[in-house]
Scaffold this motif. Structure first.
Motif, PDB file in Angstrom:
ATOM      1  N   SER A  77       0.838  -1.205   0.000  1.00  0.00           N
ATOM      2  CA  SER A  77       0.000   0.000   0.000  1.00  0.00           C
ATOM      3  C   SER A  77       0.869   1.250   0.000  1.00  0.00           C
ATOM      4  O   SER A  77       1.925   1.292   0.628  1.00  0.00           O
ATOM      5  CB  SER A  77      -0.914  -0.004   1.219  1.00  0.00           C
ATOM      6  N   GLY A  78       0.385   2.269  -0.737  1.00  0.00           N
ATOM      7  CA  GLY A  78       1.097   3.534  -0.780  1.00  0.00           C
ATOM      8  C   GLY A  78       0.858   4.332   0.490  1.00  0.00           C
ATOM      9  O   GLY A  78       0.069   3.945   1.352  1.00  0.00           O
ATOM     10  N   ARG A  79       1.557   5.445   0.582  1.00  0.00           N
ATOM     11  CA  ARG A  79       1.348   6.309   1.752  1.00  0.00           C
ATOM     12  C   ARG A  79      -0.029   6.973   1.635  1.00  0.00           C
ATOM     13  O   ARG A  79      -0.536   7.147   0.525  1.00  0.00           O
ATOM     14  CB  ARG A  79       2.452   7.358   1.807  1.00  0.00           C
ATOM     15  N   PRO A  80      -0.617   7.372   2.747  1.00  0.00           N
ATOM     16  CA  PRO A  80      -1.943   7.988   2.677  1.00  0.00           C
ATOM     17  C   PRO A  80      -1.911   9.299   1.907  1.00  0.00           C
ATOM     18  O   PRO A  80      -1.107  10.171   2.218  1.00  0.00           O
ATOM     19  CB  PRO A  80      -2.312   8.245   4.141  1.00  0.00           C
ATOM     20  N   THR A  81      -2.729   9.404   0.883  1.00  0.00           N
ATOM     21  CA  THR A  81      -2.758  10.611   0.050  1.00  0.00           C
ATOM     22  C   THR A  81      -4.164  11.171  -0.063  1.00  0.00           C
ATOM     23  O   THR A  81      -4.351  12.224  -0.659  1.00  0.00           O
ATOM     24  CB  THR A  81      -2.320  10.259  -1.386  1.00  0.00           C
ATOM     25  N   GLY A  82      -5.151  10.426   0.465  1.00  0.00           N
ATOM     26  CA  GLY A  82      -6.540  10.784   0.214  1.00  0.00           C
ATOM     27  C   GLY A  82      -7.036  10.207  -1.106  1.00  0.00           C
ATOM     28  O   GLY A  82      -8.213  10.315  -1.425  1.00  0.00           O
ATOM     29  N   ARG A  83      -6.117   9.607  -1.879  1.00  0.00           N
ATOM     30  CA  ARG A  83      -6.492   9.038  -3.188  1.00  0.00           C
ATOM     31  C   ARG A  83      -6.030   7.580  -3.281  1.00  0.00           C
ATOM     32  O   ARG A  83      -5.749   7.079  -4.364  1.00  0.00           O
ATOM     33  CB  ARG A  83      -5.827   9.840  -4.320  1.00  0.00           C
ATOM     34  N   ARG A  84      -5.900   6.925  -2.138  1.00  0.00           N
ATOM     35  CA  ARG A  84      -5.295   5.590  -2.195  1.00  0.00           C
ATOM     36  C   ARG A  84      -6.139   4.588  -2.964  1.00  0.00           C
ATOM     37  O   ARG A  84      -5.601   3.714  -3.634  1.00  0.00           O
ATOM     38  CB  ARG A  84      -4.993   5.070  -0.792  1.00  0.00           C
ATOM     39  N   LEU A  85      -7.478   4.694  -2.854  1.00  0.00           N
ATOM     40  CA  LEU A  85      -8.300   3.753  -3.621  1.00  0.00           C
ATOM     41  C   LEU A  85      -8.004   3.891  -5.113  1.00  0.00           C
ATOM     42  O   LEU A  85      -7.783   2.889  -5.807  1.00  0.00           O
ATOM     43  CB  LEU A  85      -9.785   3.976  -3.341  1.00  0.00           C
ATOM     44  N   GLU A  86      -7.995   5.135  -5.605  1.00  0.00           N
ATOM     45  CA  GLU A  86      -7.724   5.358  -7.034  1.00  0.00           C
ATOM     46  C   GLU A  86      -6.341   4.812  -7.408  1.00  0.00           C
ATOM     47  O   GLU A  86      -6.170   4.166  -8.440  1.00  0.00           O
ATOM     48  CB  GLU A  86      -7.758   6.855  -7.384  1.00  0.00           C
ATOM     49  N   GLU A  87      -5.358   5.093  -6.556  1.00  0.00           N
ATOM     50  CA  GLU A  87      -3.989   4.659  -6.861  1.00  0.00           C
ATOM     51  C   GLU A  87      -3.896   3.135  -6.911  1.00  0.00           C
ATOM     52  O   GLU A  87      -3.359   2.551  -7.854  1.00  0.00           O
ATOM     53  CB  GLU A  87      -3.028   5.230  -5.811  1.00  0.00           C
ATOM     54  N   HIS A  88      -4.447   2.495  -5.872  1.00  0.00           N
ATOM     55  CA  HIS A  88      -4.347   1.031  -5.804  1.00  0.00           C
ATOM     56  C   HIS A  88      -5.172   0.359  -6.909  1.00  0.00           C
ATOM     57  O   HIS A  88      -4.727  -0.615  -7.517  1.00  0.00           O
ATOM     58  CB  HIS A  88      -4.808   0.545  -4.432  1.00  0.00           C
ATOM     59  N   ALA A  89      -6.385   0.892  -7.151  1.00  0.00           N
ATOM     60  CA  ALA A  89      -7.237   0.293  -8.184  1.00  0.00           C
ATOM     61  C   ALA A  89      -6.575   0.428  -9.556  1.00  0.00           C
ATOM     62  O   ALA A  89      -6.609  -0.515 -10.369  1.00  0.00           O
ATOM     63  CB  ALA A  89      -8.607   0.968  -8.178  1.00  0.00           C
ATOM     64  N   THR A  90      -5.952   1.565  -9.816  1.00  0.00           N
ATOM     65  CA  THR A  90      -5.264   1.747 -11.102  1.00  0.00           C
ATOM     66  C   THR A  90      -4.133   0.728 -11.239  1.00  0.00           C
ATOM     67  O   THR A  90      -3.947   0.114 -12.303  1.00  0.00           O
ATOM     68  CB  THR A  90      -4.699   3.188 -11.207  1.00  0.00           C
ATOM     69  N   ALA A  91      -3.383   0.527 -10.160  1.00  0.00           N
ATOM     70  CA  ALA A  91      -2.269  -0.431 -10.219  1.00  0.00           C
ATOM     71  C   ALA A  91      -2.775  -1.848 -10.465  1.00  0.00           C
ATOM     72  O   ALA A  91      -2.196  -2.598 -11.277  1.00  0.00           O
ATOM     73  CB  ALA A  91      -1.465  -0.360  -8.918  1.00  0.00           C
ATOM     74  N   VAL A  92      -3.862  -2.217  -9.809  1.00  0.00           N
ATOM     75  CA  VAL A  92      -4.412  -3.576  -9.981  1.00  0.00           C
ATOM     76  C   VAL A  92      -4.918  -3.759 -11.414  1.00  0.00           C
ATOM     77  O   VAL A  92      -4.624  -4.772 -12.079  1.00  0.00           O
ATOM     78  CB  VAL A  92      -5.542  -3.844  -8.960  1.00  0.00           C
ATOM     79  N   GLU A  93      -5.655  -2.794 -11.922  1.00  0.00           N
ATOM     80  CA  GLU A  93      -6.207  -2.905 -13.283  1.00  0.00           C
ATOM     81  C   GLU A  93      -5.086  -2.937 -14.326  1.00  0.00           C
ATOM     82  O   GLU A  93      -5.162  -3.659 -15.314  1.00  0.00           O
ATOM     83  CB  GLU A  93      -7.139  -1.726 -13.580  1.00  0.00           C
TER      84      GLU A  93
END
Ligand SMILES: NC(=O)c1ccc[n+]([C@@H]2O[C@H](COP(=O)([O-])OP(=O)(O)OC[C@H]3O[C@@H](n4cnc5c(N)ncnc54)[C@H](OP(=O)(O)O)[C@@H]3O)[C@@H](O)[C@H]2O)c1
Length: 293
Positions: A77-93
């Protein structure tokens, strides 16, 4: 007997404390790896490991190029940015688009939509995304790091916060990395860890005072814990000039410990690694004071 040939694993976060330990352990087992980073020059040099990037989680094109050729993705997991869902979902997709068929996500103990600890809430969002993404996956919920109180200490080595006498089962980076490695080596056509949520904890539930005392023993330096009231905690951090979101995040970390919801000890470390979980005093590494803010 022939050595087992492993499929290629893409490891993110390998410039950091956890991902670097996973990468080192996989290299020791002869697993081919793609080490992925925003700054590949900072990645370790390891046998059978290619350095890939620059790739940030929210850069779909860069992530696709970085993980292409891997079967499994370890998403630290990335550091907390307020956009972690977007960041993680983009990486998974991005990973699934180039043929990755298994994702091991490093989440956080206590991940829930209404978690007391602010940073645990968006881990839950990523977990939900992963569950619906149609890819084999395992969620590894890391317990509270043994190292975090040391990072929270001020220059006088004092850790101050509203943690009261609540307990948490602090866990070392090395043990979390060992669990991740065990999950990754069990690649199967179908691993027993597919769909699992593994909660990784240390061997004992400690108050902050006890955890900090173990850090003092391990480092030989006079770390100490001073409990604060909630009101003192807010005012002191505000007067230190911290932004509101960070104040809320750190205070909620202490409150989650005070509430006792992170105190359960699980058998995941001994069950998956064959060795007892390390105590705080046995951690191999301590961050510098003040690093957490
Ligand atoms: N369980 C706990 O108590 C606890 C405590 C603190 C944090 N955490 C979580 O656990 C994660 C790993 O812990 P750690 O100790 O290894 O942290 P760390 O040493 O700060 O490493 C974080 C790694 O993630 C990479 N990263 C962060 N955001 C990224 C992004 N948007 N795109 C690509 N890479 C990104 C960083 O890359 P760079 O080197 O480029 O920054 C670094 O390699 C943290 O990121 C955090 O989500 C858990």
């Amino acid at each position: 007997m022939a050595e087992q040939a492993y499929a290629t694993v893409a490891v993110t976060g390998a410039t950091g404390a956890l991902g670097s330990r996973v990468a080192r352990r996989l290299a020791e087992q002869g697993v081919p790896q793609l080490l992925v980073a925003r700054d590949p020059d900072r990645l370790p040099e390891l046998p059978a490991a290619q350095r890939r990037g620059p790739a940030a989680y929210d850069d779909a094109q860069a992530m696709r190029a970085a993980v292409e050729g891997a079967s499994t993705l370890v998403l630290v997991s990335g550091r907390p940015t307020g956009r972690r869902l977007e960041e993680h979902a983009t990486a998974v997709e991005a990973a699934t688009a180039v043929g990755v068929d298994r994702v091991v996500y490093v989440s956080l103990l206590g991940a829930a939509p209404d978690a007391t600890y602010r940073n645990a809430r968006d881990h839950w969002l990523t977990e939900q995304f992963l569950a619906g993404a149609g890819v084999r996956h395992t969620v590894v919920r890391a317990g509270i790091y043994a190292s975090t109180p040391a990072a929270l200490a001020d220059d006088a080595l004092t850790v101050r916060g509203p943690g009261g006498t609540g307990r948490a089962a602090f866990v070392t980076h090395e043990d979390i990395a060992a669990v991740l490695t065990a999950v990754l080596l069990d690649e199967g056509p179908a691993s027993e860890h597919d769909g699992a949520v593994l909660e990784v904890t240390g061997p004992e539930a400690l108050t902050l005072e006890e955890a900090v005392a173990q850090i003092a023993e391990s480092t030989g330096r006079p770390y100490r814990y001073v409990p604060e009231t909630l009101e003192e905690a807010f005012v002191r951090r505000w007067r230190m000039g911290l932004p509101g979101e960070q104040i809320e995040a750190w205070i909620s970390w202490y409150l989650a410990i005070a509430g006792g919801g992170l105190s359960a000890v699980t058998d995941v470390v001994p069950r998956l690694t064959g060795a007892p979980a390390a105590r705080v005093v046995e951690a191999d590494w301590w961050p510098a004071p003040g690093r957490a803010s």
